[in-house]
Design a protein around this motif. Sequence first.
Motif, mmCIF file in Angstrom:
data_model
loop_
_atom_site.group_PDB
_atom_site.id
_atom_site.type_symbol
_atom_site.label_atom_id
_atom_site.label_comp_id
_atom_site.label_asym_id
_atom_site.label_seq_id
_atom_site.Cartn_x
_atom_site.Cartn_y
_atom_site.Cartn_z
ATOM 1 N N PRO A 54 0.834 -1.213 0.000
ATOM 2 C CA PRO A 54 0.000 0.000 0.000
ATOM 3 C C PRO A 54 0.864 1.256 0.000
ATOM 4 C CG PRO A 54 0.037 -0.963 2.204
ATOM 5 C CD PRO A 54 0.818 -1.900 1.307
ATOM 6 N N SER A 90 -8.318 4.440 -1.810
ATOM 7 C CA SER A 90 -9.089 5.240 -0.862
ATOM 8 C C SER A 90 -8.416 6.597 -0.742
ATOM 9 C CB SER A 90 -9.247 4.552 0.492
ATOM 10 O OG SER A 90 -8.015 4.423 1.155
ATOM 11 N N ALA B 45 -1.247 4.306 4.978
ATOM 12 C CA ALA B 45 -1.905 3.411 4.019
ATOM 13 C C ALA B 45 -1.640 1.969 4.438
ATOM 14 C CB ALA B 45 -1.388 3.645 2.605
ATOM 15 N N LEU B 47 -3.451 -2.340 4.157
ATOM 16 C CA LEU B 47 -4.288 -3.237 3.354
ATOM 17 C C LEU B 47 -5.452 -3.749 4.205
ATOM 18 C CD1 LEU B 47 -1.425 -5.285 1.686
ATOM 19 C CD2 LEU B 47 -2.756 -3.421 0.674
ATOM 20 N N GLU B 48 -6.655 -3.616 3.712
ATOM 21 C CA GLU B 48 -7.813 -4.128 4.444
ATOM 22 C C GLU B 48 -7.746 -5.651 4.502
ATOM 23 O OE1 GLU B 48 -12.414 -2.970 4.509
ATOM 24 O OE2 GLU B 48 -11.752 -3.775 2.593
ATOM 25 N N THR B 51 -9.943 -8.271 1.941
ATOM 26 C CA THR B 51 -10.108 -7.761 0.580
ATOM 27 C C THR B 51 -8.800 -7.280 -0.044
ATOM 28 O OG1 THR B 51 -10.443 -5.444 1.191
ATOM 29 C CG2 THR B 51 -12.382 -6.882 1.266
ATOM 30 N N GLY B 52 -7.845 -6.829 0.760
ATOM 31 C CA GLY B 52 -6.635 -6.221 0.221
ATOM 32 C C GLY B 52 -6.831 -4.818 -0.315
ATOM 33 N N HIS B 53 -8.000 -4.245 -0.081
ATOM 34 C CA HIS B 53 -8.260 -2.875 -0.542
ATOM 35 C C HIS B 53 -7.347 -1.913 0.219
ATOM 36 C CE1 HIS B 53 -11.451 -0.460 -2.714
ATOM 37 N NE2 HIS B 53 -10.703 0.469 -2.177
ATOM 38 N N PRO B 54 -6.700 -0.955 -0.468
ATOM 39 C CA PRO B 54 -5.849 -0.002 0.256
ATOM 40 C C PRO B 54 -6.699 1.024 1.011
ATOM 41 C CG PRO B 54 -5.901 0.525 -2.093
ATOM 42 C CD PRO B 54 -6.697 -0.742 -1.934
ATOM 43 N N LEU B 55 -6.343 1.234 2.266
ATOM 44 C CA LEU B 55 -7.087 2.158 3.124
ATOM 45 C C LEU B 55 -6.142 3.216 3.686
ATOM 46 C CD1 LEU B 55 -9.286 -0.285 5.249
ATOM 47 C CD2 LEU B 55 -9.928 0.959 3.177
ATOM 48 N N ALA B 56 -6.572 4.461 3.645
ATOM 49 C CA ALA B 56 -5.787 5.567 4.212
ATOM 50 C C ALA B 56 -6.484 6.093 5.452
ATOM 51 C CB ALA B 56 -5.647 6.693 3.188
ATOM 52 N N SER B 57 -5.718 6.365 6.488
ATOM 53 C CA SER B 57 -6.304 6.974 7.683
ATOM 54 C C SER B 57 -5.278 7.882 8.334
ATOM 55 C CB SER B 57 -6.787 5.913 8.671
ATOM 56 O OG SER B 57 -5.719 5.092 9.077
ATOM 57 N N ARG B 88 2.701 -4.567 6.033
ATOM 58 C CA ARG B 88 3.164 -3.647 4.996
ATOM 59 C C ARG B 88 2.319 -2.369 5.029
ATOM 60 N NH1 ARG B 88 2.916 -6.888 -0.401
ATOM 61 N NH2 ARG B 88 0.985 -7.629 0.592
ATOM 62 N N CYS B 89 2.984 -1.242 4.947
ATOM 63 C CA CYS B 89 2.259 0.019 5.021
ATOM 64 C C CYS B 89 3.123 1.127 4.440
ATOM 65 C CB CYS B 89 1.882 0.357 6.467
ATOM 66 S SG CYS B 89 3.285 0.568 7.561
ATOM 67 N N SER B 90 2.543 2.298 4.294
ATOM 68 C CA SER B 90 3.336 3.482 4.007
ATOM 69 C C SER B 90 2.699 4.652 4.717
ATOM 70 C CB SER B 90 3.476 3.729 2.502
ATOM 71 O OG SER B 90 2.249 4.060 1.911
ATOM 72 N N GLY B 111 7.345 0.894 4.237
ATOM 73 C CA GLY B 111 7.994 -0.077 5.106
ATOM 74 C C GLY B 111 7.034 -1.069 5.716
#
Lengths: 177, 177
Positions: A54, A90, B45, B47-48, B51-57, B88-90, B111
């Motif tokens: 992501p 998103s 960012a 991964l849900e 689903t693997g949908h990318p999510l930002a918060s 995994r995220c960014s 990272g």
Amino acid sequence: MSNEPSPPPAERGGRDPSDLLQAVDDKARALARRLLAETRFGALAVLEPGTGHPLASRTAVAPDVDGAPLMLMSGLAAHTAALAADPRCSLLLGEPGSGDPLAYPRVTVVGVARRLERDTEAAGIARERYLALHPKAALYADFGDFAFWRLDVLRASLNAGFGRAYALRPEDVLLGG
Amino acid sequence: MSNEPSPPPAERGGRDPSDLLQAVDDKARALARRLLAETRFGALAVLEPGTGHPLASRTAVAPDVDGAPLMLMSGLAAHTAALAADPRCSLLLGEPGSGDPLAYPRVTVVGVARRLERDTEAAGIARERYLALHPKAALYADFGDFAFWRLDVLRASLNAGFGRAYALRPEDVLLGG
């Protein structure tokens, strides 16, 4: 707007996350719609082609007629290649001011990005609405490697401040339904 | 800092995206390090799960001793469940001011997030550094469902303003190598 967070609930241990969701009311809908209507930029989360990692990046946005986010993206940008390979994304909208950044409202719009083909009516409307908010983008909006994209909304998560989370449907955040 | 974007290159058609990357120099490294050192919050960012949908918060951050981002996260938050399932995220850091939001520098740190186990030295240092920047978080930092996480940096993308992009290695953004 206050920059003081509400105190967290005194007891939290062992709860299910869904317990934290508030019932969606007109106030939550109005706040989400305002964030979509007024925010000029956001953080776009996409999947890196090949790895699925992501990735978050800044993108300028403008609201489409129904409030859905419109973006102007270069074909040379990494997020554009990512959306061409997998359109799921998103967009986090709503910027904090001074003080506690988690006390300010924000919404994550979850959906699928769709490229608006050049010379279509949708692209023309997108261009007009986007340039009204970002007039300097007229410098490059018509370059061959730029295109307008629309985020088709599947759902949204509204966070109205500490502990006040709402799960919203498209009809809760878009205008005219 | 200027809020005027640099003019885009006059000719762009048909170029490869890697052509847009600038050579990494000490100025770029210093800017990336400053963004990591000074930013109090960012867009995460993930991964849900399922689903693997990318999510930002939005997440509040503080720099670890070497500059790597530290976060304090509730086990009840959706992004925490996501990181537990796939670390995994960014994290997008660096906020714009007035004017063109794309003219302001920002960095995406890419990272893997790692939960710092309670009562370890690393968690103690994280707590001290985080609360120095976010003192109100002392209200909930020790709740059982909260934990400190560190983003172990694999690479970073710096955007220093329109068309000025850099691909950075961990040693370009962290202190002390």
